[in-house]
Write an enzyme that holds these catalytic residues in place. Structure first.
Site, PDB file in Angstrom:
ATOM      1  N   ALA A 150      16.337   8.725  38.543  1.00 59.19           N
ATOM      2  CA  ALA A 150      17.497   9.155  39.346  1.00 59.19           C
ATOM      3  C   ALA A 150      17.416  10.669  39.493  1.00 59.19           C
ATOM      4  CB  ALA A 150      18.826   8.724  38.709  1.00 59.19           C
ATOM      5  N   GLU A 156      17.628  17.924  41.749  1.00 62.50           N
ATOM      6  CA  GLU A 156      17.004  19.239  41.806  1.00 62.50           C
ATOM      7  C   GLU A 156      16.730  19.812  40.403  1.00 62.50           C
ATOM      8  OE1 GLU A 156      15.652  20.656  44.298  1.00 62.50           O
ATOM      9  OE2 GLU A 156      15.246  22.564  43.267  1.00 62.50           O
ATOM     10  N   HIS A 172      15.816  18.228  37.681  1.00 58.94           N
ATOM     11  CA  HIS A 172      14.537  17.675  37.212  1.00 58.94           C
ATOM     12  C   HIS A 172      13.371  18.342  37.954  1.00 58.94           C
ATOM     13  CE1 HIS A 172      17.145  13.935  36.506  1.00 58.94           C
ATOM     14  NE2 HIS A 172      16.628  14.164  35.320  1.00 58.94           N
ATOM     15  N   LYS A 205      20.313  22.063  29.568  1.00 57.88           N
ATOM     16  CA  LYS A 205      21.566  21.310  29.721  1.00 57.88           C
ATOM     17  C   LYS A 205      21.811  20.389  28.531  1.00 57.88           C
ATOM     18  CE  LYS A 205      23.692  17.718  32.352  1.00 57.88           C
ATOM     19  NZ  LYS A 205      23.212  16.568  31.601  1.00 57.88           N
TER      20      LYS A 205
END
Ligand code: AMP
Length: 291
Positions: A29, A32, A34, A154
């Site tokens: 899924a 940007e 990734h 993150k």
């Protein structure tokens, strides 16, 4: 043209012939955030490769696992456009051949100890999550044998767990890349797709709380408890369902809140917006300006 492989065994064979691979493990899924990791992996190594595997070992919530969007062909197209040489996927049985129980699960004894950085915050709210992460990451490293592996800031606690895993058991150089954000400041996440327009606006509560902690740090606030209270006030005003909003020393992880004045700090938040669980974090000291 990107090479698409559907089994870890095929991926192992493809990787075996390559010298310096940059590797990005993902659950697909792709967005940007990734792709920024993949661009960097391609730039800094001879070739980049990506795994796409929704790892059941790291999901406590069966519904969250089922709802995770799966689109291998779409992900492969995005990866091709950013210069990824190979993408592979697999099943739990493919990653752990001959190791699964009759019901298709991995026996608990096969799970790796995720170490002390798995304690507290995400570790408390998602029991077993980091053992699942450590176990699949170790197996992915064994398949790919990369020179470098790229992870996003993150998932801050995850980066600590992975670095610790490599310290203990060996593995690639771990490169942590800054959090990629939407223009609103919302951290990019595969789960953002599940937010409606109104919820997307409310989800900026997380970055607002982190910015408030950052401002207070800049003004001289150094106690984790005081910074925590500021974040809670902000999140409560924004009416999101808080899992936690806490501050830790990024270089000396503790499962509980550190006492006394901090020299370095990372603020970490997890909250639910419209039933979607989101996490975000921000370094408060200058060291972490990039993330
Ligand atoms: P996931 O597919 O969610 O397991 O993420 C795969 C990798 O991409 C992990 O290392 C994540 O930390 C990283 N990642 C996910 N979202 C972002 C983002 N917004 N910015 C930077 N890295 C990210």
């Amino acid at each position: 043209m990107i090479v698409e492989l559907h089994t870890p065994a095929d991926a192992r064979r493809w990787c075996a012939g390559r010298a310096r691979l940059g590797f990005v493990p993902t659950m697909g899924a792709l967005h940007e955030g990734h792709l920024e990791l993949v661009r960097r992996a391609a730039l800094e190594n001879d070739a980049a490769c990506v795994s796409v595997f929704v790892n059941p070992l790291q999901f406590g919530d069966a519904q969250d696992f089922e709802r995770y969007r799966r689109d291998f062909a779409g992900d492969a197209r995005l990866l091709d456009a950013v210069g990824c040489a190979m993408v592979f996927t697999g099943t739990l049985a493919g990653f752990f051949p001959g190791e699964l129980c009759a019901d298709g699960s991995l026996p608990p004894a096969a799970l790796l100890d995720p170490g002390p950085c798995a304690l507290g915050l995400e570790g408390d709210h998602r029991p077993g999550h980091f053992a699942g992460v450590a176990t699949i990451v170790a197996r992915l490293f064994d398949v790919v044998r990369p020179a470098r592996a790229y992870f996003g800031a993150k998932d801050f606690q995850q980066t600590l767990v992975v670095k610790d895993l490599v310290r203990r058991s060996g593995g690639p150089e771990i490169v942590v890349c800054p959090t990629s954000r939407e223009p609103s400041g919302l951290a990019r996440s595969s789960r953002n797709e599940r937010l409606g327009d109104v919820e997307r606006g409310r989800a900026t509560a997380l970055i607002c709380a982190l910015r408030i902690a950052h401002d207070e740090w800049q003004k001289g606030m150094r106690k984790a408890a005081s910074l925590r209270k500021c974040m809670y006030e902000s999140l409560t005003r924004d009416e999101v369902e808080i899992d936690y909003a806490e501050v830790r020393d990024p270089d000396a992880w503790t499962s509980t809140e550190p006492a006394g004045a901090l020299e370095r700090a990372v603020a970490l938040v997890a909250a639910r917006v419209g039933g979607v669980r989101l996490i975000d974090n921000m370094r408060l000291d200058d060291e972490g300006r990039a993330s």
